[in-house]
Design a protein around this motif. Structure first.
Motif, mmCIF file in Angstrom:
data_model
loop_
_atom_site.group_PDB
_atom_site.id
_atom_site.type_symbol
_atom_site.label_atom_id
_atom_site.label_comp_id
_atom_site.label_asym_id
_atom_site.label_seq_id
_atom_site.Cartn_x
_atom_site.Cartn_y
_atom_site.Cartn_z
ATOM 1 N N LEU A 174 -132.417 48.712 -73.614
ATOM 2 C CA LEU A 174 -131.190 48.776 -73.906
ATOM 3 C C LEU A 174 -130.182 48.089 -72.885
ATOM 4 C CD1 LEU A 174 -129.078 50.290 -75.580
ATOM 5 C CD2 LEU A 174 -129.494 52.489 -74.419
ATOM 6 N N MET A 175 -130.510 48.286 -71.662
ATOM 7 C CA MET A 175 -129.634 47.643 -70.518
ATOM 8 C C MET A 175 -129.365 46.154 -70.920
ATOM 9 S SD MET A 175 -130.412 50.027 -67.132
ATOM 10 C CE MET A 175 -128.859 49.646 -66.557
ATOM 11 N N TYR A 189 -124.867 50.122 -80.286
ATOM 12 C CA TYR A 189 -126.218 50.783 -80.392
ATOM 13 C C TYR A 189 -126.278 51.606 -81.402
ATOM 14 C CZ TYR A 189 -130.155 53.540 -78.185
ATOM 15 O OH TYR A 189 -131.296 54.325 -78.049
ATOM 16 N N SER A 229 -127.461 53.889 -68.583
ATOM 17 C CA SER A 229 -127.505 52.392 -69.773
ATOM 18 C C SER A 229 -126.268 51.700 -69.327
ATOM 19 C CB SER A 229 -127.742 52.891 -71.017
ATOM 20 O OG SER A 229 -126.768 53.397 -71.363
ATOM 21 N N HIS A 230 -125.246 52.144 -68.877
ATOM 22 C CA HIS A 230 -124.075 51.349 -68.679
ATOM 23 C C HIS A 230 -123.783 50.908 -67.212
ATOM 24 C CE1 HIS A 230 -122.911 51.935 -73.218
ATOM 25 N NE2 HIS A 230 -123.137 53.221 -72.688
ATOM 26 N N LEU A 265 -135.051 52.129 -71.499
ATOM 27 C CA LEU A 265 -133.930 52.279 -70.959
ATOM 28 C C LEU A 265 -133.794 50.419 -70.317
ATOM 29 C CD1 LEU A 265 -131.076 53.141 -69.540
ATOM 30 C CD2 LEU A 265 -132.553 53.701 -67.366
ATOM 31 N N SER A 289 -134.740 50.282 -78.800
ATOM 32 C CA SER A 289 -134.859 51.305 -77.583
ATOM 33 C C SER A 289 -135.279 52.588 -78.120
ATOM 34 C CB SER A 289 -133.587 51.270 -77.129
ATOM 35 O OG SER A 289 -133.405 52.177 -76.007
ATOM 36 N N HIS A 330 -134.851 56.805 -73.755
ATOM 37 C CA HIS A 330 -133.968 56.083 -72.582
ATOM 38 C C HIS A 330 -133.127 56.945 -71.751
ATOM 39 C CE1 HIS A 330 -130.198 56.105 -74.853
ATOM 40 N NE2 HIS A 330 -129.634 55.983 -73.560
ATOM 41 N N SER A 361 -125.094 56.355 -75.651
ATOM 42 C CA SER A 361 -126.310 56.166 -74.817
ATOM 43 C C SER A 361 -125.956 56.804 -73.443
ATOM 44 C CB SER A 361 -126.745 54.758 -74.787
ATOM 45 O OG SER A 361 -125.833 53.817 -74.075
#
Length: 303
Positions: free
Chosen positions: A183-184, A258, A280-281, A180, A149, A153, A276
């Motif tokens: 990462l997701m 991460y 992203s969550h 992004l 990532s 992001h 993050s």
């Protein structure tokens, strides 16, 4: 959390590691470090001559390195599928899949499959690659997927109505969106791995501000500034690869973690667990992105 040191990592002999974009920059440094740890390293690269040069350079540093080149062009989903076929014929297991390759802020262009190039190369192609190689990952005890990532992001947003930037295009927004998404995907993959009770892990990492070839597609003026600026306030590729290597090799690393540098604004420093963005969550967006990714890449992802 203890400081991470490659010197403390035990031999990885017998393990199979795949690094995309292994011929230059972060990918090269990652492949070199894994070769030093005696893993079998698959150099997944677009250009044969560049891959051969990288292999030659690694062998100069590590004469006993076990390296193999398999060509992979992330600009083409057909190439991803061909890569998966070749890999699966040669290997039944896969310990480490490091989705390193990427592009940053090019002029608007599309991949062979009609995707905006950054979203296509950085995210969609890697989503499909992990999908197609997941049987080998699943077949390997304690395997890991590491998605690359970026600090960028944090400014990203998944725009489902403009994923391919056909309505409007901002090179920076498209890059941030792609990182992004990477990462997701790591977070969502880990959730699904845990639900299926599979002994694998999905993690993510970012290199901070590293002096690599990533800025080569920037506009001419910006490209000329990228390397001097990265050298001045950032770190070299060897240091930039350490968060990735920690995600891949730290025996204490947990899925869904991460990693990035610990310095000011995560620009440089030692590799540590970092936070993050709230976006992203977002599990609802992640699930929707997963579903759309399956549809657009043409393959159901079966965990």
């Amino acid at each position: 959390m203890k400081d991470f040191s490659l010197d403390s990592i035990s031999s990885q002999k017998g393990k199979i590691a795949l690094v995309t974009g292994a011929n230059i920059g972060l990918g090269y440094e990652t492949a070199l470090a894994l070769a030093r740890k005696k893993a079998t390293v698959i150099l997944a690269c677009r250009t044969l001559t560049k891959a051969q040069q990288a292999k030659k350079d690694i062998l100069k540093e590590v004469p006993e390195a076990d390296l193999e080149i398999i060509l992979l062009d992330l600009n083409s989903l057909d190439s991803v599928r061909e890569f998966a076929v070749v890999f699966s014929k040669r290997y039944e297991r896969l310990d480490l899949l490091i989705a390193n390759a990427g592009i940053m802020m090019p002029p608007f262009q599309k991949t062979e499959d009609g995707f905006e190039s950054q979203f296509g190369v950085n995210y969609f192609a890697h989503f499909l690659l992990v999908n197609l190689l997941f049987p080998a990952l699943k077949n390997t005890n304690n395997s890991r997927v590491v998605m690359l990532s970026s600090i960028a992001h944090k400014g990203g947003k998944i725009e489902f109505d403009n994923l391919n930037s056909e309505k409007t295009y901002s090179s920076w927004k498209a890059y941030s969106q792609s990182k992004l998404a990477c990462l997701m995907f790591a977070y969502e993959l880990q959730r699904r791995i845990e639900k299926a009770k599979i002994n694998s892990k999905a993690l993510a990492a970012h290199p901070g501000f590293s002096n690599t070839n990533l800025g080569q597609l920037l506009p001419t003026f910006a490209a000329k500034l990228f390397s001097p600026l990265a050298s001045f306030i950032g770190q070299n590729a060897k240091s930039g690869a350490l968060p990735t290597l920690r995600a891949a090799l730290d025996p204490e690393a947990k899925g869904g973690t991460y990693y990035g540098p610990n310095g000011f604004r995560e620009v440089k420093g030692k590799p540590v667990i970092v936070g993050s963005s709230k976006k992203s969550h977002n599990q609802e967006v992640a699930a929707q992105l997963w579903e759309i990714s399956e549809k657009l890449t043409g393959d159901k992802f079966v965990i």
